[in-house]
Design an enzyme around this catalytic site. Sequence first.
Site: not given
Ligand code: GAR
Length: 218
Positions: A12-14, A107, A109, A145, A173-174
């Site tokens: 869940g960092s995003n 989403n 990716h 995707d 970057q995300e």
């Molecule tokens: C992130 O890198 C996101 O882009 C990826 O999972 C990670 C989740 O990190 N998502 C996918 O691969 C979706 N198919 P987070 O839980 O720390 O946000």
Amino acid sequence: MINIGVLISGGGSNLQSVIDNIKSGYINARIAVVISDNKNAYGLIRASEVEIDTETVDFPSFDHRSDYDAHIVAILKRYDVELVVLAGYMKVVTPVFIDAYKNKILNIHPALLPSFPGLHVQKKTLEYGAKFSGCTVHFVDEGVDTGPIIAQAVVPVLDDDTEESLSSRILKQEHKLYPLAIRLYTQNRLTIEGRRVMVSPPISHDERINIAPPHSSG
Ligand code: GAR
């Protein structure tokens, strides 16, 4: 103010970067609910810490994917969610879900789509020998995707990169790209023309740099 529902499966960092950018005023929205398919997702703790409602949905207890998605949609509707943000959500979304939230599901990716869709993409990027990777925010459609691309950020692949080091630089970057894309959506600045997403007015220099860093990642 628009109600957002965030779907997660893990760290869940995003989600955290969205929480932080709502708090800073960069995104004018409210997270109405965080839903996880994994009861141990750390993102659920992040949400609870700031008193956001959470729900866990047990995927294996549903006979069909579409029943599972109908249940998720029912929760989202109960919370009056208008925009769905998939943030590290590791389930494919079925037509039941897409039809209920047409062009209202985003989403993120960890690759430059259309290269490397699917899972384990940082590993595949390294194995392929690509020199650049990055991340993509896109609208969700019926494919994996494949939806129209809203924004991308480029991350160079270094010779000594491991899957972990590359993933962690992409994740940084995300945490900037997703808040920017959500801001554009909530300001009604996105128009889909075929596969192309137009942004009007265009992204300014100030809004690119005024993104709050997440207070913690992982
Ligand atoms: C992130 O890198 C996101 O882009 C990826 O999972 C990670 C989740 O990190 N998502 C996918 O691969 C979706 N198919 P987070 O839980 O720390 O946000």
